[in-house]
Design a protein around this motif. Structure first.
Motif, PDB file in Angstrom:
ATOM      1  N   MET A   1       0.859  -1.176   0.000  1.00 31.96           N
ATOM      2  CA  MET A   1       0.000   0.000   0.000  1.00 31.96           C
ATOM      3  C   MET A   1       0.905   1.239   0.000  1.00 31.96           C
ATOM      4  N   THR A   2       0.561   2.169  -0.840  1.00 30.59           N
ATOM      5  CA  THR A   2       1.262   3.448  -0.909  1.00 30.59           C
ATOM      6  C   THR A   2       0.581   4.429   0.040  1.00 30.59           C
ATOM      7  N   ASN A   3       1.370   5.270   0.695  1.00 28.85           N
ATOM      8  CA  ASN A   3       0.837   6.267   1.622  1.00 28.85           C
ATOM      9  C   ASN A   3       1.203   7.659   1.152  1.00 28.85           C
ATOM     10  N   VAL A   4       0.298   8.601   1.386  1.00 30.98           N
ATOM     11  CA  VAL A   4       0.576  10.011   1.139  1.00 30.98           C
ATOM     12  C   VAL A   4       0.057  10.790   2.350  1.00 30.98           C
ATOM     13  N   PHE A   5       0.845  11.740   2.811  1.00 30.99           N
ATOM     14  CA  PHE A   5       0.487  12.518   3.989  1.00 30.99           C
ATOM     15  C   PHE A   5      -0.058  13.889   3.578  1.00 30.99           C
ATOM     16  N   VAL A   6      -1.190  14.274   4.151  1.00 28.36           N
ATOM     17  CA  VAL A   6      -1.791  15.579   3.907  1.00 28.36           C
ATOM     18  C   VAL A   6      -1.774  16.353   5.227  1.00 28.36           C
ATOM     19  N   ASP A   7      -1.042  17.452   5.241  1.00 28.99           N
ATOM     20  CA  ASP A   7      -0.991  18.320   6.420  1.00 28.99           C
ATOM     21  C   ASP A   7      -2.214  19.225   6.385  1.00 28.99           C
ATOM     22  N   THR A   8      -3.234  18.863   7.145  1.00 29.79           N
ATOM     23  CA  THR A   8      -4.497  19.608   7.095  1.00 29.79           C
ATOM     24  C   THR A   8      -4.414  20.967   7.772  1.00 29.79           C
ATOM     25  N   THR A   9      -3.312  21.264   8.472  1.00 35.88           N
ATOM     26  CA  THR A   9      -3.181  22.596   9.076  1.00 35.88           C
ATOM     27  C   THR A   9      -3.061  23.666   7.993  1.00 35.88           C
ATOM     28  N   LYS A  10      -2.745  23.253   6.774  1.00 32.79           N
ATOM     29  CA  LYS A  10      -2.636  24.188   5.651  1.00 32.79           C
ATOM     30  C   LYS A  10      -3.981  24.428   4.965  1.00 32.79           C
ATOM     31  N   ILE A  11      -5.019  23.744   5.442  1.00 32.39           N
ATOM     32  CA  ILE A  11      -6.350  23.860   4.847  1.00 32.39           C
ATOM     33  C   ILE A  11      -7.240  24.681   5.764  1.00 32.39           C
ATOM     34  N   THR A  12      -7.767  25.781   5.224  1.00 35.63           N
ATOM     35  CA  THR A  12      -8.644  26.652   6.009  1.00 35.63           C
ATOM     36  C   THR A  12      -9.981  26.916   5.327  1.00 35.63           C
ATOM     37  N   ASP A  13     -10.050  26.656   4.035  1.00 35.07           N
ATOM     38  CA  ASP A  13     -11.251  26.933   3.254  1.00 35.07           C
ATOM     39  C   ASP A  13     -11.195  26.105   1.966  1.00 35.07           C
ATOM     40  N   TRP A  14     -12.210  26.258   1.126  1.00 33.17           N
ATOM     41  CA  TRP A  14     -12.261  25.478  -0.120  1.00 33.17           C
ATOM     42  C   TRP A  14     -11.064  25.743  -1.037  1.00 33.17           C
ATOM     43  N   PRO A  15     -10.682  26.995  -1.277  1.00 32.48           N
ATOM     44  CA  PRO A  15      -9.523  27.217  -2.153  1.00 32.48           C
ATOM     45  C   PRO A  15      -8.238  26.563  -1.623  1.00 32.48           C
ATOM     46  N   SER A  16      -7.990  26.661  -0.321  1.00 31.14           N
ATOM     47  CA  SER A  16      -6.773  26.048   0.229  1.00 31.14           C
ATOM     48  C   SER A  16      -6.868  24.521   0.193  1.00 31.14           C
ATOM     49  N   PHE A  17      -8.055  23.981   0.375  1.00 33.12           N
ATOM     50  CA  PHE A  17      -8.257  22.531   0.268  1.00 33.12           C
ATOM     51  C   PHE A  17      -7.832  22.039  -1.109  1.00 33.12           C
ATOM     52  N   HIS A  18      -8.358  22.684  -2.136  1.00 33.04           N
ATOM     53  CA  HIS A  18      -8.032  22.250  -3.499  1.00 33.04           C
ATOM     54  C   HIS A  18      -6.573  22.515  -3.844  1.00 33.04           C
ATOM     55  N   ARG A  19      -6.018  23.593  -3.347  1.00 37.64           N
ATOM     56  CA  ARG A  19      -4.606  23.898  -3.600  1.00 37.64           C
ATOM     57  C   ARG A  19      -3.707  22.821  -2.981  1.00 37.64           C
ATOM     58  N   VAL A  20      -3.972  22.447  -1.736  1.00 37.77           N
ATOM     59  CA  VAL A  20      -3.166  21.441  -1.047  1.00 37.77           C
ATOM     60  C   VAL A  20      -3.271  20.093  -1.764  1.00 37.77           C
ATOM     61  N   PHE A  21      -4.473  19.673  -2.080  1.00 41.01           N
ATOM     62  CA  PHE A  21      -4.636  18.380  -2.748  1.00 41.01           C
ATOM     63  C   PHE A  21      -4.042  18.394  -4.157  1.00 41.01           C
ATOM     64  N   SER A  22      -4.198  19.483  -4.853  1.00 41.36           N
ATOM     65  CA  SER A  22      -3.627  19.589  -6.197  1.00 41.36           C
ATOM     66  C   SER A  22      -2.100  19.502  -6.151  1.00 41.36           C
ATOM     67  N   GLN A  23      -1.499  20.162  -5.188  1.00 42.59           N
ATOM     68  CA  GLN A  23      -0.038  20.134  -5.062  1.00 42.59           C
ATOM     69  C   GLN A  23       0.455  18.742  -4.685  1.00 42.59           C
ATOM     70  N   ILE A  24      -0.189  18.107  -3.743  1.00 41.47           N
ATOM     71  CA  ILE A  24       0.252  16.790  -3.276  1.00 41.47           C
ATOM     72  C   ILE A  24       0.085  15.732  -4.360  1.00 41.47           C
ATOM     73  N   PHE A  25      -1.043  15.752  -5.028  1.00 38.46           N
ATOM     74  CA  PHE A  25      -1.338  14.718  -6.010  1.00 38.46           C
ATOM     75  C   PHE A  25      -0.886  15.063  -7.423  1.00 38.46           C
ATOM     76  N   GLY A  26      -0.488  16.295  -7.641  1.00 38.08           N
ATOM     77  CA  GLY A  26      -0.042  16.684  -8.970  1.00 38.08           C
ATOM     78  C   GLY A  26      -1.158  16.648  -9.999  1.00 38.08           C
ATOM     79  N   PHE A  27      -2.285  17.250  -9.635  1.00 41.58           N
ATOM     80  CA  PHE A  27      -3.403  17.307 -10.583  1.00 41.58           C
ATOM     81  C   PHE A  27      -3.008  18.164 -11.786  1.00 41.58           C
ATOM     82  N   PRO A  28      -3.648  17.944 -12.926  1.00 36.16           N
ATOM     83  CA  PRO A  28      -3.290  18.705 -14.131  1.00 36.16           C
ATOM     84  C   PRO A  28      -3.672  20.185 -14.019  1.00 36.16           C
ATOM     85  N   ALA A  29      -3.101  20.986 -14.872  1.00 39.19           N
ATOM     86  CA  ALA A  29      -3.348  22.434 -14.863  1.00 39.19           C
ATOM     87  C   ALA A  29      -4.826  22.764 -15.035  1.00 39.19           C
ATOM     88  N   PHE A  30      -5.575  21.903 -15.701  1.00 40.20           N
ATOM     89  CA  PHE A  30      -7.001  22.170 -15.935  1.00 40.20           C
ATOM     90  C   PHE A  30      -7.895  21.671 -14.798  1.00 40.20           C
TER      91      PHE A  30
END
Length: 110
Positions: A1-30
């Motif tokens: 099993m692969t693990n990925v850690f998400v530091d939720t202290t960096k999440i305060t609202d919807w924009p920061s939620f998506h920014r953190v997940f996008s950075q960690i998972f490397g979502f595409p520019a679109f």
């Protein structure tokens, strides 16, 4: 099993939620910065050719998403916490219908 850690202290609202997940998972520019887009991207974790994430697992493998500081995250952002749980559940529901195995697991760390 692969693990990925998400530091939720960096999440305060919807924009920061998506920014953190996008950075960690490397979502595409679109990436659409919404829960449907998150579900779509996470659904391709085991398909590198789809280019929906830069983080991958082998087919049939599960990715454990470890949420750090989860108690304060759940208190501070209950709607985000619930939405993430629902999104992961939907990814797994879709995956088990099509392939028989769950793709993501949430793990809580505090």
């Amino acid at each position: 099993m692969t693990n990925v850690f998400v530091d939720t202290t960096k999440i305060t609202d919807w924009p920061s939620f998506h920014r953190v997940f996008s950075q960690i998972f490397g979502f595409p520019a679109f990436y659409g910065n919404n829960m449907d887009a998150l579900i779509d991207c996470l659904s391709y974790l085991d398909d590198p050719e789809a280019a929906m994430t830069s983080l991958h697992v082998r087919p049939g493998e599960t990715l454990a998403i470890q949420l750090g500081a989860v108690i304060s995250f759940r208190r501070r952002c209950p709607d985000l916490f619930e939405a993430l749980q629902d999104a992961c559940a939907f990814v797994n529901w879709r995956r088990t219908r099509e392939h028989g195995a769950a793709l993501v697991a949430l793990s809580y760390y505090d």
